[in-house]
Write a protein that holds these residues in place. Structure first.
Motif, PDB file in Angstrom:
ATOM      1  N   SER A 142       0.522  -1.187   0.038  1.00 48.40           N
ATOM      2  CA  SER A 142      -0.057  -0.012   0.062  1.00 48.40           C
ATOM      3  C   SER A 142       0.726   1.348  -0.056  1.00 48.40           C
ATOM      4  O   SER A 142       2.013   1.402   0.746  1.00 48.40           O
ATOM      5  N   LYS A 145      -3.816   6.240   6.168  1.00 47.86           N
ATOM      6  CA  LYS A 145      -4.402   5.614   4.994  1.00 47.86           C
ATOM      7  C   LYS A 145      -3.997   4.213   4.371  1.00 47.86           C
ATOM      8  O   LYS A 145      -4.582   3.351   4.184  1.00 47.86           O
ATOM      9  N   ASP A 189      -5.907   0.633   4.582  1.00 50.82           N
ATOM     10  CA  ASP A 189      -6.048  -0.131   3.201  1.00 50.82           C
ATOM     11  C   ASP A 189      -5.664  -1.191   3.235  1.00 50.82           C
ATOM     12  O   ASP A 189      -5.879  -2.249   2.532  1.00 50.82           O
ATOM     13  N   HIS A 203      -4.847  -3.253   6.099  1.00 53.41           N
ATOM     14  CA  HIS A 203      -5.500  -3.952   7.344  1.00 53.41           C
ATOM     15  C   HIS A 203      -3.875  -4.299   8.179  1.00 53.41           C
ATOM     16  O   HIS A 203      -3.920  -5.541   8.521  1.00 53.41           O
TER      17      HIS A 203
END
Length: 496
Positions: A30, A66, A70, A72
């Motif tokens: 991510s 964020k 995103d 987890h």
């Protein structure tokens, strides 16, 4: 075994990006950056550029929130943190570690006279043999400006920091820096292998302002309980890597050894090469800093060439000459003209003074244009060739310093999306070009893995770096490329 993650931050002047990398397979899971619109730069006077250090912290926090949501991922799954940052900035803090004024960032030019005066009064031999550069407009000169113009602020300084040092301090509550960082600020004496006391004495800067020095790859500090609670991280998570944006870009492309080159070609262009011995350019046309893996016993210097007029010229051509087509069509159009653009030469220096030209501001110029035979393809090709030729001109200076350039690593982005640009660069330089998929925050995360000892060396850390394309020099067209380049250099010599 639970998955281990590495966290990388990249503190830019337009945003702060964060990335999570799976430490076991090297994949980025991510990424995010804030703000989504370009971060503000304060310019209360012409040539000034400042940012609030706290804004970098807020952007880092938003980016981190964020990516963790995103992906987890929980804070306790992150095993190390790395930081990349905009180079040459100045952050001044008091004893409570609070900024005393906005940060003076890399593109602020107010300190130019202070660096020029130091170079003149200390002497070129002293500066170049010890600092490997002119003091220029770097962090030390910026601090000299603060001393003269804001004495009350100067007298309250406890420590000075680079932007990456500041983010690490906010994460940990600990103030430290690296040799690589000190070298980019002109605070490192390569001859004496210590802080440049002669320059501190000249400017009247107390040595106590310099933070504790830690290795680039090491457990530099750890996330504090307060920062952990604010960010959702685990207290004690180690911060194990820090590097300026250009050294970190090289790291991200697995550029560590002498003769290897990392190149970017966005609005401006950078060629960053690794030199395996202490050296400098006598005319200071390129900058020389400690690379991330530099050691006194085994030197690794990053030689930095910056060309201001790079992608900005190509974008200008797009807006004003080929406005009716996209960039891919524009590249196809340029390919219709022959190597050398049938005699048209363009000097790409229309974006301010160029260090590689000894700080001359030549402006962009077009030469050899014949209204009866030249058209849009010749202009567009000549622009891309001019950009490549400016790169090669700087790379010749690197060669004179002892660098044998055989391979160029680059991200597949910006000008490197153009086949003509890539083929011309390979054709003139004789170097193989390798294109990769990576970015600064991912590189910082992998640097953290190296600093934490998760990888045995940089080759293992970057073994999963995705190579997208290889461009070999075309031997059959080598003479044509060199003929065009030599003609371009003849035109340049008449101007400088």
């Amino acid at each position: 075994m639970a998955t281990r993650y590495l966290l990388g931050f990249d503190v830019g002047s337009s945003s702060v990006k964060a990335s999570l990398v799976n430490a076991d397979n090297g994949k980025c899971v991510s990424s995010a950056f804030f703000p989504e619109k370009e971060a503000p730069i304060m310019a209360s006077k012409a040539g000034w550029a400042e940012q609030e250090p706290d804004s970098w912290w807020q952007y880092a926090k938003q980016s981190l929130q964020k990516i963790m949501a995103d992906a987890h991922v929980k804070g306790e799954e992150i095993c190390a943190i790395g930081i990349s940052y905009q180079m040459h900035g100045l952050v001044c803090v008091d004893k409570d570690l609070k900024p005393l004024r906005p940060a003076i960032i890399w593109c602020d030019s107010r300190a130019v006279p202070y660096g020029e005066r130091a170079f003149r009064e200390l002497g070129a031999d002293q500066c170049l043999s010890h600092l490997l550069n002119s003091p220029g407009n770097f962090t030390a000169a910026k601090l000299a400006w603060v001393k003269e113009n804001e004495p009350d602020t100067f007298n309250r300084i406890y420590k000075i920091m680079l932007p990456g040092d500041y983010l690490a301090m906010r994460l940990s509550g600990t103030v430290n820096t690296t040799v690589s960082g000190l070298s980019e600020g002109m605070f490192w004496d390569f001859k004496e292998n210590c802080v440049a006391q002669f320059l501190l004495d000249y400017y009247g800067i107390p040595a106590s302002f310099i933070p504790t020095i830690v290795p680039t790859f090491s457990e530099q500090s750890a996330v504090s309980a307060a920062a952990a609670a604010e960010l959702g991280l685990k207290a004690g998570t180690p911060i194990t890597y820090r590097g300026g944006d250009q050294p970190n870009n090289a790291l991200s492309l697995n550029v560590f050894e002498p003769g290897e080159i990392a190149a970017t070609a966005g609005t401006s262009g950078v060629v960053y090469g690794v030199l395996g011995e202490i050296g400098y350019d006598a005319k200071s046309r390129v900058n020389t800093f400690a690379h991330v893996n530099h050691a006194a016993a085994d030197p690794r210097l990053g030689v930095l060439l910056c060309i201001n007029g790079t992608g900005i010229l190509n974008a200008w051509m797009h807006r004003n000459v080929t406005f009716d087509m996209g960039y891919a069509e524009m590249n196809d159009l340029a390919a219709q003209a022959p190597i050398g653009s049938d005699g048209v030469c363009i000097m790409p220096f229309g974006n301010g003074a160029e260090r590689v030209l000894e700080n001359k501001e030549l402006g962009c110029s077009i030469h050899g244009l014949n209204f009866n035979k030249h058209a849009r393809p010749h202009l567009v090709r000549a622009a891309q060739e001019g950009i490549v030729f400016s790169f090669c001109y700087g790379m010749e200076i690197m060669g004179q310093m002892g660098m044998n350039i055989q391979k160029i690593h680059a991200g597949k982005a910006n000008m490197f999306l153009s086949p003509l640009f890539r083929n011309t660069l390979a054709g003139v330089s004789g170097a193989t070009i390798e294109l990769y998929e990576t970015d600064g925050s991912v590189g910082a995360a992998k640097g953290a893995g190296m600093g934490a000892g998760l990888y045995k060396d940089h080759n293992e850390a970057f073994s999963t770096l995705e190579k997208l394309q290889v461009i070999e020099p075309d031997a059959a067209q080598r003479d044509a490329y060199l003929t065009a380049y030599n003609k371009w250099k003849e035109v340049l010599k008449k101007q400088i």
